[in-house]
Each structure stands twice: as C-alpha cells, then as structure tokens.
Design an enzyme around this catalytic site. Structure first.
Site, PDB file in Angstrom:
ATOM      1  N   ASP A   1       0.733  -1.008  -0.014  1.00 50.18           N
ATOM      2  CA  ASP A   1       0.231   0.194   0.493  1.00 50.18           C
ATOM      3  C   ASP A   1       1.022   1.559  -0.507  1.00 50.18           C
ATOM      4  O   ASP A   1       2.185   1.626  -0.023  1.00 50.18           O
ATOM      5  CB  ASP A   1      -0.997  -0.082   1.312  1.00 50.18           C
ATOM      6  CG  ASP A   1      -1.405   1.106   1.158  1.00 50.18           C
ATOM      7  OD1 ASP A   1      -2.628   1.693  -0.040  1.00 50.18           O
ATOM      8  OD2 ASP A   1      -2.217   1.881   2.062  1.00 50.18           O
TER       9      ASP A   1
ATOM     10  N   GLU B   1      -3.944  20.545  -0.002  1.00 49.81           N
ATOM     11  CA  GLU B   1      -4.417  22.011   0.244  1.00 49.81           C
ATOM     12  C   GLU B   1      -4.287  22.766   2.003  1.00 49.81           C
ATOM     13  O   GLU B   1      -4.074  24.000   2.367  1.00 49.81           O
ATOM     14  CB  GLU B   1      -6.188  22.321  -0.456  1.00 49.81           C
ATOM     15  CG  GLU B   1      -6.607  23.205  -0.182  1.00 49.81           C
ATOM     16  CD  GLU B   1      -7.812  23.217  -0.783  1.00 49.81           C
ATOM     17  OE1 GLU B   1      -8.947  22.325  -0.824  1.00 49.81           O
ATOM     18  OE2 GLU B   1      -7.789  23.727  -2.130  1.00 49.81           O
TER      19      GLU B   1
ATOM     20  N   ASP C   1      -1.566  -1.106   6.052  1.00 51.41           N
ATOM     21  CA  ASP C   1      -2.104  -0.795   7.223  1.00 51.41           C
ATOM     22  C   ASP C   1      -3.276  -0.338   7.845  1.00 51.41           C
ATOM     23  O   ASP C   1      -3.852   0.218   8.582  1.00 51.41           O
ATOM     24  CB  ASP C   1      -0.816   0.352   7.335  1.00 51.41           C
ATOM     25  CG  ASP C   1      -1.170   2.074   6.719  1.00 51.41           C
ATOM     26  OD1 ASP C   1      -2.156   1.798   5.373  1.00 51.41           O
ATOM     27  OD2 ASP C   1      -1.416   3.189   7.224  1.00 51.41           O
TER      28      ASP C   1
ATOM     29  N   ARG D   1      -5.648   4.065  -7.441  1.00 49.86           N
ATOM     30  CA  ARG D   1      -7.446   3.835  -7.961  1.00 49.86           C
ATOM     31  C   ARG D   1      -8.285   2.524  -7.671  1.00 49.86           C
ATOM     32  O   ARG D   1      -9.488   2.511  -7.769  1.00 49.86           O
ATOM     33  CB  ARG D   1      -8.391   4.646  -8.624  1.00 49.86           C
ATOM     34  CG  ARG D   1      -7.581   6.196  -8.850  1.00 49.86           C
ATOM     35  CD  ARG D   1      -8.850   6.884  -7.415  1.00 49.86           C
ATOM     36  NE  ARG D   1      -8.830   8.010  -7.540  1.00 49.86           N
ATOM     37  CZ  ARG D   1      -9.418   8.404  -6.214  1.00 49.86           C
ATOM     38  NH1 ARG D   1      -9.554   7.420  -4.821  1.00 49.86           N
ATOM     39  NH2 ARG D   1      -9.282  10.219  -5.998  1.00 49.86           N
TER      40      ARG D   1
ATOM     41  N   ASN E   1      -8.615  -1.536   4.337  1.00 52.10           N
ATOM     42  CA  ASN E   1      -8.528  -1.748   3.081  1.00 52.10           C
ATOM     43  C   ASN E   1      -7.533  -2.250   2.522  1.00 52.10           C
ATOM     44  O   ASN E   1      -7.330  -2.696   0.863  1.00 52.10           O
ATOM     45  CB  ASN E   1      -8.622   0.101   2.204  1.00 52.10           C
ATOM     46  CG  ASN E   1      -7.323   0.370   2.551  1.00 52.10           C
ATOM     47  OD1 ASN E   1      -6.703   0.640   3.766  1.00 52.10           O
ATOM     48  ND2 ASN E   1      -6.840   1.152   1.777  1.00 52.10           N
TER      49      ASN E   1
ATOM     50  N   PHE F   1     -12.103  22.798  -9.618  1.00 52.18           N
ATOM     51  CA  PHE F   1     -11.481  21.659  -9.970  1.00 52.18           C
ATOM     52  C   PHE F   1     -11.921  20.779 -10.207  1.00 52.18           C
ATOM     53  O   PHE F   1     -12.820  20.468 -10.460  1.00 52.18           O
ATOM     54  CB  PHE F   1     -10.254  21.569  -9.273  1.00 52.18           C
ATOM     55  CG  PHE F   1      -9.426  20.588  -9.569  1.00 52.18           C
ATOM     56  CD1 PHE F   1      -8.458  20.734  -9.485  1.00 52.18           C
ATOM     57  CD2 PHE F   1      -9.822  18.950  -9.066  1.00 52.18           C
ATOM     58  CE1 PHE F   1      -7.498  19.003 -10.293  1.00 52.18           C
ATOM     59  CE2 PHE F   1      -9.060  18.313  -9.467  1.00 52.18           C
ATOM     60  CZ  PHE F   1      -7.985  18.107 -10.556  1.00 52.18           C
TER      61      PHE F   1
END
Length: 1114
Positions: free
Chosen positions: A393, A497, A814, A788, A817, A538
C-alpha cells in the site's frame, strides 16, 4: 458461506424502517461478525479433522490401529500413542490460542455501543443492531453498519466522513440526505414514525456504487452512493446524524471486501509432505522385500527350525504366503521411524524459536510508539526468505500521510533552503533552528519552517510575498472550525490543501471563517473581509482552481493555482523572464520529490466581470452541454494571468523507505504498489521512493475505459518492451508470447520500464481474456503501480501473481482496505500506523515502519530458511541411519520382524544426541571463549598463550595452507564443471550480461529536460470536483448570528452574484472522462525518444551488481 448464499439468492433487498417483524421475514444477516473458526462444541471434532488431513498424522493413526493387533505387532501401542497424542495436543493448544485471540477481537467489535431508536433512543451493542433499525451517530464515531443517511446536524442534511479504513484516504468526503428525510431532523417522534421502505441491490463488494429507491408517502426517491454511510467510515465535523440500517454484519461492503481467511502453508511444509509420501513409498518397498524374504525363508529354511520355534496354525498348514503377509505389516510397524512423527513437532519448536527471535529483535523496535515487531504466526518464518513479489500500500505504509509546506518560489526568489555565513547551503536536520512565529498568536505550533528570510520579507511588507500568501489563504475549499478562541482546526478536502492554508496561517495570513458570500482573513493581526464572487472549481481536465474576490478597497481580483504546465500557458507575455526563473526552481523542487503547483492572479474590471457573470448565470442554468459551457467561460477569464510563484509540498516518506526498496530490488524482489490514491499522487511517491526515475526508458500508463482499449495499450507496451514494435509494423502475437515465456529472455531485458494502471482499466485487465497479458507485461517492467484500486482488486492482483507465477508473495499495508490482499498473499504484514489495527489483526507479522521489512526478509527470513534446511538434512539422515539397521538385521534373523535396537536404546540415543549436543556446544564455547576453565583449574592449564606461540611456527601455517587447498580445490573444480556443463538460469543470465558488456555500452544522455507531464503538480489531482459549488450554494454553512448579518464593508447585493441552486449530488456526479493514454513517452519524461535512443536502450547493460533471488533463498 452464509453471505455467499444470500448473495446468490437475493436479487433485490426490501427493508422497511422501524419494522422488525417485516424485515425478519427475510434471511438478512444481523450485525454480529465472526472471524474465529471454532466454538466450545465444534473445536474438538473440527480441529481433529483438520489435523488428520496432514498425511503424517493420518499415517500414525493407521499405525496405532495396526499396533493393537497382537499377531503383527512386536512393539507396544504406547510407543506410537504418546508421540501422536503429544503432537495433536500441542497443535490443538496452538490453534485454540490463535482462535481465542480472534474471538476476543470479534467480541470487542461486537460489544461497541450504538444508539438505536426503539420508541426512544437506547444504548445497544453493535451485534444487536438489525436491518431496518434507525440509529444515531455522533461526531468521531465509527459507522455501525451500512446505513442510509436520513438527517444530520448540518444544513440540508449534509455530513462529512473519513473513509481511511475503506480506501486509505484521510481527506474528508461529503454525504447528503434526501431533502424529504433531512426535514426529520433530530425529532425522535418523527423518526419513530418514519416507515419508508428501501428496495435496493443485494449485498456486494462495490464500495463506490449503490443503487436503490426509497418509497415513502406514495412517492419514490432515487438513492445512490452519495446518500450512504458505509461501515468502517468515521463521522467527522458533524455533531450528529440519523440513519437507517440497510446492510449489517457480514453483508456490509467492508466485510464483503475482507475476503476469506485462508490456511497458509510454506514451501517447506509442501516439501515435507512430498518427502513423507516418497519415504512412505520407500517404506512399503522395504516391507515388501522383507515379506518376500520371509516367505522364501519360511519355505526353504524355516521348516528345519520348527522343532525349536513352533509354527502358528496358518503356517503349519503350509500357508507361508500368509506368514509373509503378516511379516509385511510387522515391518511396517518396526520401520515406522522412517516416517518420523517427531518431525512436525521439531519443526514447530524451531519455528517458535525463530518467532521469538523476531519479537526480541531490538533493531525492529520502534521506540517512538513503543511498538516491537510481532510474529503473529509461527508457521511462515522460513517462507520469508523466499519472497519474490511484494505488494505494498502507499498511504501510511510508504508515506507518513503528513503533508508539509517545504519550499516556495516567490517573484523569482526561492525560499526554504538554509545557508551559512559563507553562502553555502546547509543540510536541514532536527537541530536546525526554526523560524519563530511567536508574533502570530493564531499560528499553528506544529508548523516548522527554517528559512527566516521569508518571514523577514513578510514583515517588510513586500507586495509579491503578501499576495502570495493572500492567494493561499483565499483560493481553496477548506472549512475552518474554531472550538476555542484562536484554536483553529482546518477540515481540508485533501492534506495538500490543508498544508498550504496552514502555511499562510503561520506567515500572518490566517483564514479565520467563511460564509457563502464572504471569506474572513486576519492579515498580520487585522481582520479583513473579502467578498466571494465566484469559485471556478477544480476538475481533472482543468487541473486548476480559481476564486474571484472583491477586497475592502473595491478591487476585484482572480486568484488561480494549479499545475505549472497549465498555469504557464495562461500567463501574460510580460511574465516570460519570471516564468523561466520559476521553472528552474520547479525543477529543483521536483528533483527532491516535492509536490508543486504554480500560483497566479489577475486584476478584473468591474464591467467585464459583470458581463461575464451574466453569461455564467445563463450557462449554469442550461440543460444541454452545461459542463462544456462552464468550462469555456472559465477558460475565457483565466487568461492573461500574472505569475506570483510556486509552492512545494512534501508528502513525507517514512524513514528509510528509498533505501529499503533499493536493497530489496538488489535481492531481485519485485515491488508493486497498490493504492487507492489518484494516478498523479501515486506517481509522485514513486519518484520520491526512486521506484520511478527520469532516466527510465519508458513509463507506460494504462488508462483505457473499455476492454479493447486496455488490451491495445497492454499489447503495445509489451511489444515495445520486447523490441518487436521497432522491428516490424506487423507483430506476430505468438512470437511475442513465446518471448515472454522465456524466463532467460525476461531476466536479460536491460532497459528499465514502468507500468502504471488505473483502477477502471485494471478492472478490465483482470478479466480472464486479458489477465495473462497484464501479468506478462507487468513482469517485464521494473516498477508496477496500480492506482485507484478497490480492496478486492488488490486481492485479485495478488492472486493473479500467486497463481500464475508460482512465486512466494508478500502483501504489506496499514488499513482495513489492505486486509483482503494481506489475507490473499502467502505472507501478510501489517503496519501499526494511523489507520487503525485491522491490517495488524489480519496479518502474519506486524511492525511499525516499512524499513523493518528489509531485516525481516533478508535477516530473519534467510536464517530461518537456512537453519530449517540444515535441520531437515540432519533429521532425515539420523532417522534413515537408525531405520536401515532394522532392515539389514532382517537378513540375519530370518526376516522374523525382531527388533535390532530396543526402543529404550533409541530413546536414549535421541536424548544423548539432543542434550549431549547442547552440552558439548556450551562446553566448547566456555572453554574456547572465556577464561572460566583457567580460573577454575589454574594448575592444570598453565599455558594460556599456547595458541599464539604455535602460530609463530612455519610448519603450522604450512599445514593450514595445505589443508585449505585440499578442502577447497575439489569443491571449486566440481562447481566449475557443474556451471560449465549444467548451467542454471542465473548462470545463463550472467553469461548473456558478460557478452553484452563486451559490446561496450554507449554513453547515455541523462540531461534533465522539462517534462510535459504534470508530475510536479500532482497536488491538483488530489481534489475532487464539487466542494466549490457546495460552498457557494451555502448548503454547508451553519446560520449563526455573526454570519446572518451582512458585513458593513460589503454590498449585500453585489452585481452579478451567482446563486447556484443545483443540488450538491448533481454537481458531484458529473465528471468528464479523460482521454486514455497508452504510455508516457520517453521524451515526456526527460529522456531521448529518438530511434537512436531506442537503439541505445537495447545496448544499455544492467548493473553488474544484479543479485539473483538465490541471495535470499540461500
């Protein structure tokens, strides 16, 4: 099995709110989860059944039955019963202990508290929640089950969730309830009377898709994924919400993605089972030989001894064949040590010792979190030394998932580096002094920056520097939360951001609050209100976002940030010199693996803006081609920009990640990255880890949206790698397949390639007709990155390699998923990081940092395999030596199945060998490496320096040299002849490499040129479209007294103000598809793409330090 049963039978699900009697008519799962295998009643039969599936255990059970027959047994049944019972007992205790820990984990989850509506709110355990129940969730609580959002504390039924355990992403996502249900609010009476019925899809593992319909009050309302809260999510920034349970327990999407726990066996186990079968066959052959010998001996010789040794009744009747038959079974019992029952016990003891070595390893202990390495299983230690593929991952495994504002370029000047008094750049360490932000009471104490010249520029009020940070504080979609006075918490859609807004905050431009129409900043301690006129949101095509604001002086400005290649194309021609300088800084930042983007602004005229806003209002209300019309208007106003500079954000890697990857690559271990992040973000980390480099020959990007497109892109990449595409325009597919199957050809590919594939393309590539092409192409590449991807796709990629390459695989992650791929791989490793403990609980080994993987594989794995192999060599030698004595003794005792060595003798020999070996080892160690004996018996050992005196004699050195030559030369000669006559795959590869070196590689041009890709600006891709429209619509704004009244400095009805009334879900659901690109050319990545470059690629030679997998396999 239960969930699979429901999945096949259930075509659609009917759930009625607050009606348990109706819902219990269907076989829906409750919210109880179970990962343990046994209970009190099933443990004994199930565990015994599993253990007797092992060939050796079944063999000894049959042997025990034979020993109960007195006619054929000359050994007591106790000799087999005691070892067999001990083996079964030890294994049963181990299995029971492992399963007990799984049971405790299940109980911990099932016993969590949830508020369920039963007339009024009642506290219930998670396992008592049922489909159709209405439950209340509070801020920072885990979602109990897959629920339909009904209402929330936020305006318009909005709520924010974190999906780290589903897809590994920590940025917030927004969900919105239906308008008709959001009106229910927190009114318990209304919620208790809610009787809507949901008809939806059956349970499945698709995390990004949900289709259903709500029937209520004779109306139908469509449902999609944006109205669902999935189990495993965490409610954030939302005080409370109510939801209706649609899927529960094992039928939730999280549990459907977890996959089944598989019993993992090592190659040593498989080898031992094979050896046991062969040895058993050899045992039968020896039994047959001795039985035939007995038959012949009784027929020819035995008759003469009948006076002394009376025959049994069958033999007395001249049935010597029956005597041979009984003798066969007797020798099977006597020679049973040929198949040793103690083998498995000894192996398990050794594995247990190796597990403790891992647990006790101080070099794998993470002191900051007091986390040691843990071997959660004892059966896979030696398999660690055989790993060929690692599936990792990204977020939280390779990176810390912490974004840091690192450097910037403002008006042609670079900030972020530290210089000494002589003007030399100083390396930044933990001891380097940080900038003092004490002047700013609203600064973030955790923020660190080392270049004080930037703060000095701020205090000197340089206009360009002030505009730079003003842009960062205004141009974003961050939501502020101020719990206490001055205690600001930013809820950002992406960590990038948040890092930029935090940087502006510390340098004196504090983003304090916002309403749908205003943004409030504190600029160097002074409150300044800006009127927010428009947000140009965006998307993946624009690769930028802009805001249009009016400052208190009445001036209108457009602030824009985005990918540097996009911004540079929209600059005013007067920025040419500044653009070149900034571009040089961007190359420096990119070379350090930083994520960059460019910043620009534009002054707007009031009349021009008013006319543009009218057209924007019209374009936002049309039905056909709305998105195209808006994009054209955005493009029109975002021209003639003035460049301000660029930012560089670091997605911090875990310590030692690049070095670990480089070391594992030298051991010929292939590392594939499987991540839920966007393509550009994954590529950026690839460059930071040195998995991707600018001097790679080609980086192939597979992004097709159909099976045909993906097939074409994969085949083109494969042909390019094999060099067939450059030879002929028409490619023979069969010839390509033949080349790919030639492992020698695959190993000697000199050029370096990388393959990057998107999640939607991977779904097509994993179909049966394309999976082989995907596997062959990926195995020809040095680096493979899948982005993805869903948790189930991760498991499918691991299964593809595991099944077809017959290689040992390791998966490391970790988060929740990653659980499915951890369970699928031969070895699963969990990182105890930021995303919970689900991965650790499902893993075979766990530790705190990725860098410990190197020691786990190359030290513990190698030594475990090495020691186990040496043990098996000795063990089988010992048993054969003892057993063949009885075979040979049969020829001297008339094949009468008598024991040559008594069992007590054999037991004594075993104890002498085991304990005697330990005693001799420690005795020699004590004598040779300490002065213990000399201090105990000083009169008997007066010559302590004898060894040093002997080494001064020439004859001693001559003997040492001759002995060394005599021992080494025969072995060298045998190995030389073996390499020359019977070369291995490694020898063939080395020979081809040496032949290639004789040609002499041409000089490579590694000059860095500007790439046309947006790797530097991957920040822009971490957004998703929709937050800008959400903010300007005001749906996510709480109405407070301070925000209800308009600012006195601003006009309450500004001309051209657009109030977009489109729903959030409609805006977020519209996306533009990107044109798939087969590959990124070499020219795009800064290397030569000419035919000469292609020829040079073929002649480039692999590094002479290539290490074959044998370095790990011992």
């Amino acid at each position: 099995s239960y969930t699979v049963y429901c999945f096949h039978l259930e075509e659609e699900r009917h759930v009625r709110a607050n009606d348990r009697d109706y819902n219990e008519k269907f076989p829906y799962a409750d919210n109880h989860i179970k990962t343990c295998k046994y209970n009190v009643f099933t443990f004994l039969p199930v565990n015994l059944f599993e253990q007797f599936q092992r060939a050796a255990n079944a063999y000894f059970l049959v042997l025990l039955i034979l020993q109960l027959i007195p006619e054929i047994s000359s050994l007591s049944w106790v000799t087999t019963t005691v070892p067999l019972v001990m083996v079964l007992l030890i294994t049963a205790v181990k299995d029971a202990t492992d399963d007990y820990f799984r049971y405790k984990s299940d109980q911990q989850v099932n016993s969590r508290q949830s508020q369920v509506l039963r007339g009024n709110l009642q506290n219930e355990k998670w396992m008592n929640v049922r489909v159709g129940d209405i439950i209340k969730l509070e801020n920072n609580h885990f979602v109990t089950a897959d629920i339909l959002l009904l209402s929330s504390s936020e305006p318009y039924g909005l709520c924010y969730i974190e999906t780290a355990e589903l897809d590994g992403e920590t940025n917030l996502k927004v969900r919105q309830a239906l308008t008709v249900t959001s009106d229910l609010g927190a009114d318990i009476t209304k919620l208790a009377d809610f009787n809507g019925e949901v008809i939806c899809e059956p349970p499945n593992n698709k995390l990004d898709k949900f289709t259903g319909t709500l029937y209520w009050r004779d109306n139908k309302y469509p449902l999609d994924n944006e109205k669902m809260l999935l189990r495993g999510c965490v409610l954030r920034n939302t005080e409370w919400c109510f939801g209706m349970v649609v899927f529960a327990g094992l039928q939730t999407k999280l549990m459907q993605n977890c996959g089944r726990t598989k019993f993992k066996r090592t190659s040593i186990d498989k080898l031992m089972n094979t050896l046991v079968l062969w040895i058993f066959g050899f045992l039968v052959c020896m039994g047959v030989i001795l039985a035939i010998g007995n038959t012949i001996w009784e027929q020819k010789v035995g008759r003469s001894f009948s006076v002394y040794l009376l025959w049994d009744e069958p033999i007395r009747n001249n049935n010597v064949v029956f005597s041979g038959f009984l003798t066969f079974w007797s020798y099977i019992i006597i020679l049973n040590t040929m198949v040793p029952i103690s083998l498995y016990v000894s192996v398990e003891v050794i594995r247990l010792g190796h597990s403790y070595f891992i647990n006790w390893d101080r070099k794998m202990y993470y002191i900051q979190k007091d986390t040691p390495a843990e071997a959660r299983t004892t059966t896979l230690n030696e398999e660690l030394g055989q790993v060929e593929f690692i599936f990792s991952d990204k977020t939280g495994t390779l990176t810390q998932n912490i974004m840091v504002f690192n450097k910037c370029s403002i008006n042609g000047k670079s900030y972020g580096d530290v210089y000494d008094e002589f003007g030399h750049k100083v390396e930044i360490t933990e001891r380097t002094a940080c900038v003092d932000f004490s002047f700013n009471p609203l600064s973030d104490r955790k923020f660190k920056f080392h270049d004080s010249s930037l703060l000095e520029a701020i205090k000197m009020e340089e206009p360009s520097v002030q505009d730079f940070f003003r842009l960062l504080a205004l141009c974003h979609t961050v939501m502020p939360e101020e719990k206490n006075e001055g205690d600001l918490v930013y809820q950002a859609q992406s960590p990038d951001e948040g890092a930029l807004v935090t940087a502006a905050r510390n340098f004196g431009f504090v983003f304090r609050s916002r309403t749908p129409e205003t943004v409030t900043l504190y600029e160097m301690g002074t409150a300044v209100n800006y009127q927010l006129l428009a947000i140009l949101d965006f998307n993946n095509v624009r690769k930028r976002m802009s805001v249009i604001v009016r400052n208190p002086a009445g001036h209108i400005k457009l602030y824009c940030k985005g990918a540097d290649t996009i911004i540079f194309d929209r600059l005013d021609p007067s920025n040419h010199v500044l653009m070149n300088t900034t571009s040089e800084h961007l190359y420096e930042f990119a070379g350090e693996g930083l994520r960059t983007l460019a910043l620009a602004y534009k002054d707007l005229d009031e009349n021009v803006l008013e006319e543009w806003m009218k057209r924007l209002l019209y374009a936002s209300t049309v039905i056909e081609n709305r998105e195209e019309g808006l994009a054209d208007l955005y493009e029109e106003i975002e021209t003639g920009l003035m460049l301000l500079g660029a930012t560089a954000v670091e997605d911090k890697l875990q310590e030692g990640v690049p070095e670990t990857i480089a070391c594992l690559t030298l051991a010929n271990i292939k590392i594939w990255v499987l991540t839920g992040d966007k393509l550009e973000t994954a590529m950026n980390i690839g460059y930071s880890c040195n998995m991707l480099r600018d001097d790679m020959n080609e980086v192939f990007i597979i992004s097709g949206h159909s099976v045909l497109e993906v097939q074409q892109q994969l085949r083109s990449a494969k042909e390019h790698i094999l060099g067939l595409g450059r030879v002929s325009g028409t490619v023979d597919v069969e010839k390509t397949d033949d080349f790919s199957e030639d492992s020698v050809f695959e190993e000697t590919i000199i050029a370096e390639y990388a393959l990057i594939i998107n999640g939607h393309s991977l779904a097509h590539a994993l179909e049966p007709e394309l999976e082989q092409v995907l596997l062959e192409t990926a195995c020809l590449c040095k680096t493979v990155i899948c982005c993805r991807v869903t948790p189930m796709q991760k498991a499918q990629v691991v299964e593809l390699v595991k099944t077809n390459k017959m290689a040992v695989t390791l998966a490391i992650g970790d988060g929740a998923n990653d659980v499915s791929m951890i369970k699928t791989a031969h070895i699963g490793v969990g990182i105890s990081g930021q995303e919970g403990m689900q991965a650790v609980l499902a893993s075979d080994y766990s530790f705190a940092q990725f860098r410990y993987l190197q020691r786990l594989l190359l030290v513990h794995g190698r030594w475990s395999y090495f020691r186990m192999c040496n043990f098996l060599f000795y063990f089988f030698y010992k048993n054969f030596a003892f057993t063949l004595v009885h075979f040979w003794f049969g020829f001297f005792c008339g094949f009468s199945a008598q024991i040559g060595l008594d069992t007590y003798y054999w037991t004594a020999v075993n104890h002498v060998f085991v304990w005697g070996s330990l005693a001799v080892y420690f005795a020699i160690l004590f004598a040779m490496h300490s002065d213990g004996l000399f201090s105990i018996f000083p009169s008997h050992f007066p010559f302590i320096g004898t060894a040093r005196n002997c080494l001064t004699q020439k004859s001693v050195w001559l003997v040492i040299m001759l002995t060394t030559v005599a021992c080494v030369m025969p072995g060298l000669a045998v190995r030389f002849l073996k390499t020359d006559l019977y070369p291995t795959l490694t020898d063939k590869v080395r020979s081809l490499q040496q032949a290639s070196r004789k040609l002499g590689p041409k000089e490579q041009n590694l000059r860095r040129v500007r790439r046309t890709s947006s790797r530097r600006s991957a920040y822009a891709f971490s957004h998703q479209q929709g937050y800008g429209e959400l903010i300007t619509s005001g749906k996510n704004m709480k109405v407070t007294p301070s925000t209800a009244a308009p600012s006195p400095s601003l006009s309450p009805s500004s001309p051209g103000r657009v109030h977009n009334s489109r729903s959030l879900i409609e805006g977020m659901s519209k996306r533009k598809g990107e044109t798939p690109v087969a590959c990124v050319s070499a020219e795009a990545y800064g290397t030569s793409g000419t035919s000469e470059g292609n020829t040079r690629t073929q002649q480039t030679v692999m590094d002479s330090n290539v290490v074959s997998n044998g370095a790990v396999q011992t």
